[in-house]
Design a protein around this motif. Structure first.
Motif, PDB file in Angstrom:
ATOM      1  N   ALA A  98     -24.835 -11.702 -23.446  1.00  0.00           N
ATOM      2  CA  ALA A  98     -25.308 -12.772 -22.572  1.00  0.00           C
ATOM      3  C   ALA A  98     -24.906 -12.518 -21.124  1.00  0.00           C
ATOM      4  N   LEU A  99     -23.694 -12.018 -20.922  1.00  0.00           N
ATOM      5  CA  LEU A  99     -23.239 -11.687 -19.566  1.00  0.00           C
ATOM      6  C   LEU A  99     -24.086 -10.579 -18.955  1.00  0.00           C
ATOM      7  N   VAL A 100     -24.341  -9.552 -19.738  1.00  0.00           N
ATOM      8  CA  VAL A 100     -25.164  -8.436 -19.254  1.00  0.00           C
ATOM      9  C   VAL A 100     -26.565  -8.919 -18.917  1.00  0.00           C
ATOM     10  N   ALA A 101     -27.100  -9.825 -19.735  1.00  0.00           N
ATOM     11  CA  ALA A 101     -28.467 -10.311 -19.538  1.00  0.00           C
ATOM     12  C   ALA A 101     -28.636 -11.062 -18.224  1.00  0.00           C
ATOM     13  N   THR A 102     -27.557 -11.685 -17.719  1.00  0.00           N
ATOM     14  CA  THR A 102     -27.671 -12.397 -16.445  1.00  0.00           C
ATOM     15  C   THR A 102     -27.863 -11.438 -15.278  1.00  0.00           C
ATOM     16  N   GLY A 103     -27.374 -10.208 -15.419  1.00  0.00           N
ATOM     17  CA  GLY A 103     -27.465  -9.241 -14.335  1.00  0.00           C
ATOM     18  C   GLY A 103     -26.578  -9.567 -13.153  1.00  0.00           C
ATOM     19  N   LYS A 104     -25.654 -10.523 -13.338  1.00  0.00           N
ATOM     20  CA  LYS A 104     -24.831 -10.989 -12.224  1.00  0.00           C
ATOM     21  C   LYS A 104     -23.435 -10.385 -12.187  1.00  0.00           C
ATOM     22  N   HIS A 105     -22.961  -9.880 -13.320  1.00  0.00           N
ATOM     23  CA  HIS A 105     -21.550  -9.557 -13.440  1.00  0.00           C
ATOM     24  C   HIS A 105     -21.321  -8.121 -13.891  1.00  0.00           C
ATOM     25  N   LYS A 106     -20.160  -7.599 -13.539  1.00  0.00           N
ATOM     26  CA  LYS A 106     -19.701  -6.317 -14.044  1.00  0.00           C
ATOM     27  C   LYS A 106     -18.832  -6.606 -15.254  1.00  0.00           C
ATOM     28  N   VAL A 107     -19.209  -6.083 -16.412  1.00  0.00           N
ATOM     29  CA  VAL A 107     -18.596  -6.479 -17.674  1.00  0.00           C
ATOM     30  C   VAL A 107     -17.865  -5.305 -18.304  1.00  0.00           C
ATOM     31  N   LYS A 108     -16.683  -5.588 -18.835  1.00  0.00           N
ATOM     32  CA  LYS A 108     -15.916  -4.604 -19.585  1.00  0.00           C
ATOM     33  C   LYS A 108     -15.408  -5.276 -20.865  1.00  0.00           C
ATOM     34  N   ILE A 109     -15.158  -4.462 -21.878  1.00  0.00           N
ATOM     35  CA  ILE A 109     -14.658  -4.963 -23.154  1.00  0.00           C
ATOM     36  C   ILE A 109     -13.240  -4.461 -23.357  1.00  0.00           C
ATOM     37  N   LEU A 110     -12.349  -5.354 -23.774  1.00  0.00           N
ATOM     38  CA  LEU A 110     -11.001  -4.958 -24.177  1.00  0.00           C
ATOM     39  C   LEU A 110     -10.964  -4.902 -25.699  1.00  0.00           C
TER      40      LEU A 110
ATOM     41  N   ALA B 180     -17.726   3.792 -29.422  1.00  0.00           N
ATOM     42  CA  ALA B 180     -18.789   4.472 -28.682  1.00  0.00           C
ATOM     43  C   ALA B 180     -20.152   3.853 -28.974  1.00  0.00           C
ATOM     44  N   GLU B 181     -20.337   3.350 -30.182  1.00  0.00           N
ATOM     45  CA  GLU B 181     -21.623   2.752 -30.545  1.00  0.00           C
ATOM     46  C   GLU B 181     -21.919   1.518 -29.702  1.00  0.00           C
ATOM     47  N   VAL B 182     -20.925   0.642 -29.558  1.00  0.00           N
ATOM     48  CA  VAL B 182     -21.122  -0.551 -28.733  1.00  0.00           C
ATOM     49  C   VAL B 182     -21.346  -0.165 -27.278  1.00  0.00           C
ATOM     50  N   GLU B 183     -20.573   0.787 -26.792  1.00  0.00           N
ATOM     51  CA  GLU B 183     -20.758   1.233 -25.408  1.00  0.00           C
ATOM     52  C   GLU B 183     -22.192   1.706 -25.173  1.00  0.00           C
ATOM     53  N   ALA B 184     -22.721   2.477 -26.121  1.00  0.00           N
ATOM     54  CA  ALA B 184     -24.072   3.016 -25.961  1.00  0.00           C
ATOM     55  C   ALA B 184     -25.131   1.923 -26.063  1.00  0.00           C
ATOM     56  N   ARG B 185     -24.961   1.002 -26.994  1.00  0.00           N
ATOM     57  CA  ARG B 185     -25.971  -0.034 -27.227  1.00  0.00           C
ATOM     58  C   ARG B 185     -25.987  -1.088 -26.121  1.00  0.00           C
ATOM     59  N   VAL B 186     -24.814  -1.463 -25.647  1.00  0.00           N
ATOM     60  CA  VAL B 186     -24.730  -2.565 -24.686  1.00  0.00           C
ATOM     61  C   VAL B 186     -24.622  -2.064 -23.252  1.00  0.00           C
ATOM     62  N   GLY B 187     -24.178  -0.823 -23.084  1.00  0.00           N
ATOM     63  CA  GLY B 187     -24.006  -0.282 -21.745  1.00  0.00           C
ATOM     64  C   GLY B 187     -22.788  -0.824 -21.038  1.00  0.00           C
ATOM     65  N   VAL B 188     -21.761  -1.151 -21.818  1.00  0.00           N
ATOM     66  CA  VAL B 188     -20.531  -1.722 -21.276  1.00  0.00           C
ATOM     67  C   VAL B 188     -19.359  -0.865 -21.741  1.00  0.00           C
ATOM     68  N   PRO B 189     -18.447  -0.484 -20.844  1.00  0.00           N
ATOM     69  CA  PRO B 189     -17.303   0.338 -21.262  1.00  0.00           C
ATOM     70  C   PRO B 189     -16.317  -0.440 -22.119  1.00  0.00           C
ATOM     71  N   VAL B 190     -15.768   0.244 -23.114  1.00  0.00           N
ATOM     72  CA  VAL B 190     -14.725  -0.328 -23.963  1.00  0.00           C
ATOM     73  C   VAL B 190     -13.390   0.258 -23.517  1.00  0.00           C
ATOM     74  N   ILE B 191     -12.481  -0.606 -23.099  1.00  0.00           N
ATOM     75  CA  ILE B 191     -11.159  -0.186 -22.651  1.00  0.00           C
ATOM     76  C   ILE B 191     -10.168  -0.448 -23.772  1.00  0.00           C
ATOM     77  N   VAL B 192      -9.525   0.596 -24.233  1.00  0.00           N
ATOM     78  CA  VAL B 192      -8.564   0.461 -25.328  1.00  0.00           C
ATOM     79  C   VAL B 192      -7.251  -0.083 -24.783  1.00  0.00           C
ATOM     80  N   VAL B 193      -6.746  -1.146 -25.415  1.00  0.00           N
ATOM     81  CA  VAL B 193      -5.521  -1.790 -24.936  1.00  0.00           C
ATOM     82  C   VAL B 193      -4.542  -1.982 -26.087  1.00  0.00           C
ATOM     83  N   ASP B 194      -3.289  -2.076 -25.730  1.00  0.00           N
ATOM     84  CA  ASP B 194      -2.222  -2.437 -26.664  1.00  0.00           C
ATOM     85  C   ASP B 194      -1.747  -3.826 -26.259  1.00  0.00           C
ATOM     86  N   TYR B 195      -2.151  -4.840 -27.007  1.00  0.00           N
ATOM     87  CA  TYR B 195      -1.828  -6.217 -26.636  1.00  0.00           C
ATOM     88  C   TYR B 195      -0.328  -6.497 -26.667  1.00  0.00           C
TER      89      TYR B 195
END
Length: 315
Positions: free
Chosen positions: A20-32, A38-53
């Motif tokens: 939904a965020l990507v669809a607005t075209g308004k925001h720069k989106v990243k995933i934690l 890699a599959e989600v990155e390719a399908r959605v076009g959003v980088p996945v940042i690996v984190v240790d909570y």
């Protein structure tokens, strides 16, 4: 334009929000996320940042290095691996981050009554997160209350990243065990609609402490009639009285069996007994004075009758 990090954005409600965020075209989106995807990155076009909570200073640095100004948490409050949710650590890191100014904390449900706090881990975890939110000094925060996910009854035919979990009304098997009278209203909201409102509130200058989304409001008996009409069959229906539910007993439905390897039977039936009492007590009949529906009237929500017909209508 906001620079947004969606914690847990590779699946479930998180994935819907990312799209939904990507669809607005308004925001720069990243995933934690805890691991690469890699599959989600390719399908959605959003980088996945690996984190240790568990590494709060490290997570804080990641937020600052990526200039994240808004964090949206979709971290589950009931991890299936038995671990504790990492919501508190995420809140601490966001508050410590010099670049992060806003946080939507994980809830995506209904307010839980305090008299059943000790019975459900999700409630205990949510209350712990609320205590942590009360300590923040650098963040504007909100959490979204949306009732019960309609997706559980309509996926996978109606697009969703949530798995089908037909509690109380077992649509695949044409049976139901209604908690209480079934005449108390319940708010049902689809994740796609929740995601649209979540994206929309990033445009607001000020957030309410709690943000409400109302998809549709029907009783369980009305829901049952819609399901029967969609399938063209009468269900085998029983009613579990409140007195029975208070003893921790619910009628077991066929759809529960496949879930027992992940949610042991005694715990699951006890959970449903508590949940059933909440349904009958009106906990899911959310009636706030102010909703995101009123603030964003152009966003139209899916209705129970229509989505059940789409998912189950016989041809």
């Amino acid at each position: 334009m906001a620079i947004v990090a969606v914690a847990g954005g590779t699946g479930n409600i998180g994935r819907a929000i990312v799209e939904a965020l990507v669809a607005t075209g308004k925001h720069k989106v990243k995933i934690l996320a805890r691991k690469p995807n890699a599959e989600v990155e390719a399908r959605v076009g959003v980088p996945v940042i690996v984190v240790d909570y568990d590494n709060v200073p490290g997570l804080t640095k990641i937020l600052e290095d990526n200039k994240i100004d808004t964090v949206i948490s979709t971290i589950t409050m009931i991890p299936m691996d038995g671990s504790s949710p990492k919501e508190i650590q995420l809140i601490q890191a966001a508050d410590a981050s010099k670049t992060t100014k806003r946080l939507i904390s994980s809830d995506w449900a209904a307010p839980a009554p305090s008299d059943n706090v000790g019975s459900l881990p999700s409630v205990i975890n949510r209350l712990a997160a609320e205590k942590e939110l009360a300590k923040v000094s650098n963040l504007e925060t909100t959490h979204i209350v949306n009732g019960y996910f309609l997706d559980f009854f309509t996926s996978p035919v109606v697009k969703s990243y949530l798995q089908q979990r037909t509690f109380f009304i077992d649509i695949p098997n044409n049976v139901a065990a209604i908690p209480g009278s079934g005449d108390v209203s319940v708010v049902f909201t689809h994740s796609a609609d929740i995601a649209k409102f979540t994206a929309a509130i990033l445009d607001l200058e000020k957030w309410d402490p709690v943000s409400y989304v109302i998809g549709d409001r029907v009783t369980l008996n009305e829901f049952l009639r819609y399901a029967e009409a969609a399938k063209g069959v009468k269900f085998d229906v029983t009613y579990d009285s409140v007195e029975t539910l208070k003893t921790g007993v619910v009628t077991e439905l066929p759809s529960y069996l496949p879930m027992y390897p992940f949610f042991p039977k005694p715990a699951m039936l006890g959970f449903l007994a508590t949940f059933g009492q909440w349904f009958e007590a009106g906990v899911f009949d959310i009636k706030p004075e102010r909703t995101l529906n009123h603030q964003f009237p152009h966003i139209k929500t899916g209705k129970v009758k229509d989505l059940l017909e789409q998912a189950w209508k016989t041809t």
